[in-house]
Design a protein around this motif. Structure first.
Motif, short mmCIF file in Angstrom:
data_model
loop_
_atom_site.label_atom_id
_atom_site.label_comp_id
_atom_site.label_asym_id
_atom_site.label_seq_id
_atom_site.Cartn_x
_atom_site.Cartn_y
_atom_site.Cartn_z
N MET A 172 0.84 -1.18 0.00
CA MET A 172 0.00 0.00 0.00
C MET A 172 0.88 1.24 0.00
O MET A 172 1.95 1.25 0.57
CB MET A 172 -0.91 -0.02 1.22
N ASP A 173 0.41 2.28 -0.64
CA ASP A 173 1.16 3.52 -0.74
C ASP A 173 1.08 4.29 0.58
O ASP A 173 0.01 4.68 1.00
CB ASP A 173 0.57 4.36 -1.87
N ASP A 174 2.21 4.47 1.23
CA ASP A 174 2.26 5.22 2.49
C ASP A 174 2.54 6.67 2.17
O ASP A 174 3.65 7.05 1.84
CB ASP A 174 3.35 4.65 3.41
N LYS A 175 1.51 7.51 2.25
CA LYS A 175 1.63 8.91 1.88
C LYS A 175 2.50 9.70 2.86
O LYS A 175 2.88 10.82 2.57
CB LYS A 175 0.26 9.52 1.74
N GLN A 176 2.83 9.11 4.01
CA GLN A 176 3.72 9.76 4.96
C GLN A 176 5.18 9.61 4.54
O GLN A 176 6.04 10.37 4.96
CB GLN A 176 3.52 9.18 6.37
N LYS A 177 5.45 8.60 3.73
CA LYS A 177 6.81 8.36 3.23
C LYS A 177 6.88 8.85 1.80
O LYS A 177 6.42 8.19 0.88
CB LYS A 177 7.15 6.87 3.31
N ASN A 178 7.47 10.02 1.61
CA ASN A 178 7.51 10.56 0.26
C ASN A 178 8.94 10.83 -0.19
O ASN A 178 9.21 11.76 -0.90
CB ASN A 178 6.66 11.83 0.14
N GLY A 179 9.84 9.97 0.21
CA GLY A 179 11.24 10.10 -0.18
C GLY A 179 11.46 9.63 -1.60
O GLY A 179 10.53 9.35 -2.34
N SER A 180 12.71 9.52 -1.97
CA SER A 180 13.04 9.19 -3.35
C SER A 180 12.52 7.84 -3.80
O SER A 180 12.17 7.68 -4.96
CB SER A 180 14.55 9.26 -3.55
N ALA A 181 12.45 6.87 -2.92
CA ALA A 181 11.94 5.55 -3.32
C ALA A 181 10.49 5.66 -3.79
O ALA A 181 10.08 5.01 -4.74
CB ALA A 181 12.05 4.56 -2.17
N ASP A 182 9.70 6.49 -3.13
CA ASP A 182 8.31 6.68 -3.51
C ASP A 182 8.21 7.41 -4.85
O ASP A 182 7.37 7.11 -5.67
CB ASP A 182 7.57 7.45 -2.42
N ARG A 183 9.08 8.37 -5.08
CA ARG A 183 9.07 9.13 -6.34
C ARG A 183 9.62 8.32 -7.50
O ARG A 183 9.42 8.68 -8.65
CB ARG A 183 9.87 10.42 -6.19
N ALA A 184 10.31 7.24 -7.21
CA ALA A 184 10.92 6.44 -8.27
C ALA A 184 9.97 5.39 -8.83
O ALA A 184 10.31 4.71 -9.79
CB ALA A 184 12.18 5.76 -7.74
N ARG A 185 8.81 5.25 -8.25
CA ARG A 185 7.83 4.23 -8.66
C ARG A 185 6.51 4.88 -9.05
O ARG A 185 6.11 5.89 -8.47
CB ARG A 185 7.56 3.24 -7.53
N ILE A 186 5.83 4.29 -9.99
CA ILE A 186 4.53 4.77 -10.44
C ILE A 186 3.47 3.77 -10.00
O ILE A 186 3.52 2.60 -10.39
CB ILE A 186 4.49 4.93 -11.97
N ASN A 187 2.54 4.22 -9.18
CA ASN A 187 1.45 3.38 -8.73
C ASN A 187 0.22 3.71 -9.56
O ASN A 187 -0.43 4.73 -9.35
CB ASN A 187 1.18 3.62 -7.24
N ILE A 188 -0.11 2.84 -10.50
CA ILE A 188 -1.24 3.12 -11.39
C ILE A 188 -2.59 2.92 -10.71
O ILE A 188 -3.63 3.18 -11.31
CB ILE A 188 -1.16 2.29 -12.70
N ASN A 189 -2.57 2.49 -9.46
CA ASN A 189 -3.82 2.33 -8.70
C ASN A 189 -4.19 3.59 -7.92
O ASN A 189 -5.22 3.61 -7.27
CB ASN A 189 -3.71 1.13 -7.76
N GLU A 190 -3.33 4.60 -7.97
CA GLU A 190 -3.60 5.88 -7.30
C GLU A 190 -3.84 6.93 -8.37
O GLU A 190 -2.95 7.26 -9.14
CB GLU A 190 -2.40 6.29 -6.42
N GLY A 191 -5.05 7.46 -8.39
CA GLY A 191 -5.43 8.43 -9.42
C GLY A 191 -4.53 9.64 -9.48
O GLY A 191 -4.17 10.11 -10.57
N TYR A 192 -4.14 10.16 -8.31
CA TYR A 192 -3.29 11.35 -8.31
C TYR A 192 -1.91 11.06 -8.90
O TYR A 192 -1.30 11.93 -9.52
CB TYR A 192 -3.16 11.95 -6.91
N GLU A 193 -1.43 9.83 -8.74
CA GLU A 193 -0.14 9.48 -9.33
C GLU A 193 -0.26 9.34 -10.84
O GLU A 193 0.61 9.78 -11.59
CB GLU A 193 0.43 8.19 -8.72
#
Length: 57
Positions: free
Chosen positions: A1-22
Motif C-alpha cells: 500500500m502507498d504510504d503517503k507519509q513516506k515521500n522520499g526518493s523511493a516513492d518518487r521512483a515508482r509509479i502506482n497506477i492504482n492511485e489516481g493522483y499518481e
C-alpha cells in the motif's frame, strides 16, 4: 500500500497506477494519456526511469 507519509526518493521512483493522483501526475509529466501511461507501466514495470526511457524511444 502507498504510504503517503513516506515521500522520499523511493516513492518518487515508482509509479502506482492504482492511485489516481499518481496517474495524473505522471501522465502530465511525461505528456501522455492516462491509458498510455498505464499500458507502458504494464509493459516495463513501475520504475519511473524505465517508463521515461521507454517513452523516449
Amino acid at each position: 500500500m502507498d504510504d503517503k507519509q513516506k515521500n522520499g526518493s523511493a516513492d518518487r521512483a515508482r509509479i502506482n497506477i492504482n492511485e489516481g493522483y499518481e496517474v495524473d501526475y505522471w501522465s502530465n509529466k511525461f505528456g501522455v494519456s492516462k491509458d498510455k501511461l498505464k499500458a507502458v507501466v504494464q509493459t516495463v514495470g513501475t520504475s519511473a526511469r524505465a517508463v521515461e526511457d521507454y517513452l523516449k524511444k
